[in-house]
Structure formats: structure tokens, C-alpha cells
Design a protein around this motif. Structure first.
Motif: not given
Length: 250
Positions: A248-249, A130-133, A65-67, A141-143
Motif C-alpha cells: 500500500x505504501x 500504526x500507519x493503517x490506523x 490506538x494501534x497499541x 487490514x485487521x480483518x
């Protein structure tokens, strides 16, 4: 200083979305519309995040999904920022003097520096996103990344003179400090979501990355071009994604 038409102009300039743009009015406003660049990033970010959410809803693994989200960003923007990164990498490190560097950057062919830069950019962004998705945290994150990375472009435009007498950047012009400040304030809105995990750190990373890009461009070619602006967007995007991942991690 701020006109509603600037938003449409920014979207038309920074994406391939079919928005109605008055060419003469856009040309007349030029860099004065730079305050709206983060809003153009917001539009792109919403569409990218929506694709990621749709993919996850359909049962697609988070990494895939991230890709797909990154692919959506490339399609919407016409890969203009990636093109700037590749051209800048080829020119800034492939030429021995200012004129040769600018000549290489204008060449449509891509070299090993450009290929390497693109591969690393996609790899870093994919691994960081990818970890966020997967965790369902990709929307903020994306915004945030989409808006602050385009603010970095405005910062370089304001800091540096033009390296060429022609080209897209020259035609747009340079924004005033007030225009750049407005862009920064607008881009800071989604970053408030990360207040508890280090919004000051995010701001410092954006500022530092933008400054480093500007200093390299100044040293190598004596100013900025459209390719430098695209490369700045990519560098800030990677830097902020990695910063959020660490914050966040931890």
C-alpha cells in the motif's frame, strides 16, 4: 463437513469470549471444525478494529490506538498465540535434541528466546499497524490479518503429524485437506479488498510463511504442537502486515 456449531467451538477454542460450548460435541468434531478458525479470527478482528476506531474517534493518536488494538487482541485471545510463539522460540532454539525441545516448550517458564520473540512480535505488529490506523485503513487490514493468520494454523495442522502423544493439538486432531481448503477460501474473502495491490502476493506470503513454520517444526521436533500453531499464527500475522504495508505504501 461444515456444521453451525463449529463456529462457536472455534471461538471458544481460540478466544476467551464467553460463548456456550458443548464440550463433548466439540471434542467429537475436533479438527473437523478447523474450517471455522478464520471465522473465529473474524470475530476477534471486528472487536480489535472497533477498539482502534473508538480510540481514533476519541482523539487518540494512531500509534497509541494501534497499541490499544494489539492489547485488545491479547485480552480477547488470552495471549494464547503469543504464548505459543514464546514457548516455540525457547524450545526450538534452546534445546539440543527433540525430547529436550519438547520439554522446554511444555515448561511454563519463559527464557531469553521467548522474551526476544515476544518483544519483536509486538514491535513489528505495532509499527506495521500504526500507519493503517492513522490513515483510517485499519478495518480491512485487521480483518484480513486476523482471518488468514488463523488459516495458517489449519495449514500446519493438516501438513504435520502430532509431535506429542498428549496436549491440546493432539486432542483436537488433524483436519482433512477439504477442511483446510474451506478455511483458505473463507479467509480469502476479506483479502479481495486488496485485489488492486496484490492479493496474489498476500496469498504467496501466507503460504510461504506457513510452509516455513511447518518445515522448521518438522526438522526440530518431528511434527506440530499447540505452541507451534500459536507461533504460526503470529508469524503469518507479522508477515502479512508487513506485506500490506509495503504494497500500500508503494
Amino acid at each position: 463437513m461444515m456444521r453451525p456449531g463449529d463456529i462457536v467451538a472455534a471461538i471458544g477454542l481460540l478466544s476467551r469470549l464467553p460463548v456456550p460450548v458443548d464440550g463433548e460435541r466439540v471434542a467429537a468434531r475436533g479438527a473437523a471444525a478447523g474450517w471455522a478458525y478464520p471465522l473465529a479470527g473474524l470475530v476477534v478482528g471486528v472487536m480489535v478494529a472497533a477498539v482502534a476506531s473508538l480510540a481514533v474517534w476519541m482523539g487518540v493518536p494512531g500509534g497509541v490506538a494501534a497499541a490499544l488494538a494489539l492489547a485488545t487482541s491479547v485480552i480477547i485471545t488470552g495471549a494464547m498465540h503469543e504464548d505459543g510463539l514464546a514457548d516455540s522460540a525457547d524450545g526450538l532454539w534452546g534445546g539440543w535434541d527433540r525430547d529436550r525441545r519438547l520439554e522446554i516448550m511444555k515448561d511454563s517458564r519463559i527464557g531469553v528466546y521467548g522474551v526476544s520473540a515476544l518483544m519483536l512480535s509486538f514491535l513489528i505488529r505495532w509499527l506495521a499497524l500504526a500507519p493503517f490506523v492513522t490513515a483510517g485503513l485499519h478495518w480491512p487490514v485487521i480483518l484480513t490479518v486476523a482471518m488468514v493468520s488463523r488459516t495458517g494454523m489449519v495449514g500446519v495442522m493438516a501438513l504435520l503429524q502430532h509431535a506429542r502423544d498428549d496436549g491440546l493439538s493432539r486432542s483436537v486432531g488433524r483436519p482433512s485437506p477439504a477442511t483446510a481448503l474451506i478455511a483458505i477460501l473463507i479467509a480469502a474473502v476479506p483479502a479481495v479488498y486488496f485485489w488492486n495491490v496484490g492479493i496474489i502476493m498476500i496469498a504467496c506470503v501466507v503460504a510461504l510463511t506457513t510452509l516455513v513454520c511447518a518445515l522448521i517444526a518438522k526438522a526440530k521436533i518431528g511434527g506440530q504442537t499447540g505452541d507451534i500453531l500459536g507461533a504460526t499464527q503470529q508469524m503469518v500475522e507479522m508477515a502479512v502486515l508487513l506485506t500490506l504495508l509495503v504494497l500500500i505504501s508503494s
